[in-house]
Scaffold this motif. Sequence first.
Motif, PDB file in Angstrom:
ATOM      1  N   VAL A 197      -8.466  -1.983   0.186  1.00 18.71           N
ATOM      2  CA  VAL A 197      -8.513  -2.165  -1.267  1.00 18.71           C
ATOM      3  C   VAL A 197      -9.861  -2.679  -1.737  1.00 18.71           C
ATOM      4  O   VAL A 197     -10.173  -2.596  -2.920  1.00 18.71           O
ATOM      5  CB  VAL A 197      -7.385  -3.085  -1.777  1.00 18.71           C
ATOM      6  N   TRP A 198     -10.672  -3.190  -0.838  1.00 11.96           N
ATOM      7  CA  TRP A 198     -12.027  -3.635  -1.183  1.00 11.96           C
ATOM      8  C   TRP A 198     -13.024  -2.485  -1.048  1.00 11.96           C
ATOM      9  O   TRP A 198     -14.184  -2.629  -1.368  1.00 11.96           O
ATOM     10  CB  TRP A 198     -12.474  -4.784  -0.270  1.00 11.96           C
ATOM     11  N   ARG A 246       0.832  -1.208   0.000  1.00 11.50           N
ATOM     12  CA  ARG A 246       0.000   0.000   0.000  1.00 11.50           C
ATOM     13  C   ARG A 246       0.866   1.257   0.000  1.00 11.50           C
ATOM     14  O   ARG A 246       1.966   1.277   0.542  1.00 11.50           O
ATOM     15  CB  ARG A 246      -0.904   0.013   1.242  1.00 11.50           C
ATOM     16  N   TYR A 252      -6.927   3.719  -3.381  1.00 14.50           N
ATOM     17  CA  TYR A 252      -7.882   3.397  -2.322  1.00 14.50           C
ATOM     18  C   TYR A 252      -7.556   4.039  -0.980  1.00 14.50           C
ATOM     19  O   TYR A 252      -8.415   4.106  -0.111  1.00 14.50           O
ATOM     20  CB  TYR A 252      -7.977   1.879  -2.147  1.00 14.50           C
ATOM     21  N   GLU A 292     -14.057   1.879  -1.300  1.00 17.87           N
ATOM     22  CA  GLU A 292     -14.304   2.847  -2.365  1.00 17.87           C
ATOM     23  C   GLU A 292     -12.997   3.454  -2.848  1.00 17.87           C
ATOM     24  O   GLU A 292     -12.130   3.838  -2.061  1.00 17.87           O
ATOM     25  CB  GLU A 292     -15.211   3.954  -1.816  1.00 17.87           C
ATOM     26  N   LYS A 293     -12.875   3.544  -4.167  1.00 13.23           N
ATOM     27  CA  LYS A 293     -11.726   4.193  -4.781  1.00 13.23           C
ATOM     28  C   LYS A 293     -11.794   5.692  -4.489  1.00 13.23           C
ATOM     29  O   LYS A 293     -12.844   6.307  -4.649  1.00 13.23           O
ATOM     30  CB  LYS A 293     -11.770   3.956  -6.288  1.00 13.23           C
ATOM     31  N   ASN A 300      -8.707   3.923   2.495  1.00  9.22           N
ATOM     32  CA  ASN A 300      -9.657   2.802   2.574  1.00  9.22           C
ATOM     33  C   ASN A 300      -8.964   1.473   2.312  1.00  9.22           C
ATOM     34  O   ASN A 300      -7.885   1.433   1.718  1.00  9.22           O
ATOM     35  CB  ASN A 300     -10.776   2.986   1.529  1.00  9.22           C
ATOM     36  N   ASP A 309      -5.978   5.306 -10.255  1.00  6.09           N
ATOM     37  CA  ASP A 309      -4.858   4.434  -9.914  1.00  6.09           C
ATOM     38  C   ASP A 309      -3.535   5.100 -10.241  1.00  6.09           C
ATOM     39  O   ASP A 309      -3.389   5.740 -11.288  1.00  6.09           O
ATOM     40  CB  ASP A 309      -4.928   3.122 -10.720  1.00  6.09           C
TER      41      ASP A 309
END
Length: 123
Positions: free
Chosen positions: A93-94, A82, A88, A96-97, A91, A101
Motif C-alpha cells: 500500500v506504500w 487487501r 495497489y 505505486e498505485k 504492490n 481505488d
Amino acid sequence: MIIFQNENFYIEPEPHSLPWLKIFTQTPYKELTDMPRELRDELWRLYYIVEEEMRSYFQPDKINMASFANMLPRVHVHVIARYKDDAYFPNPVWGEKMREDKKVSEDFELFYKKVADRLKSFC
C-alpha cells in the motif's frame, strides 16, 4: 480518532480507501524486544482480535501486517485488508498505485464500533 485505548495500547484507523488499523504502544518502545513479555503477548492478542474482526467484516483476499517504523521509530503494527483488485495490488500500500481505488462498500464506522466493542470485553 482513537477507536480503542487502555493503559498499554491504543488503536486508530489510517485514513485510506482500504480498511486499515494501527496498533500502538502507549509507551514509545523502539523495538518489540524492548517491551516486557506480558505487553508483547497483549499486543498479539489485540492483533488477533483486529485481524479476526477485519476478516469477518470485510471478507478481504488477504490481511497484510506491517511494522516498519522507519518514519515513526516506535512499536506499532499496521493491519490492512487487501483485495486482488485494490488500487495497489500486487504492490504494498506504500507502493505505486496500479489502478483507481475500488470503493469498499462496507461501513468503516460500523467496523470501528464492532472492533471497539469486542476489545472492551478483552480488557
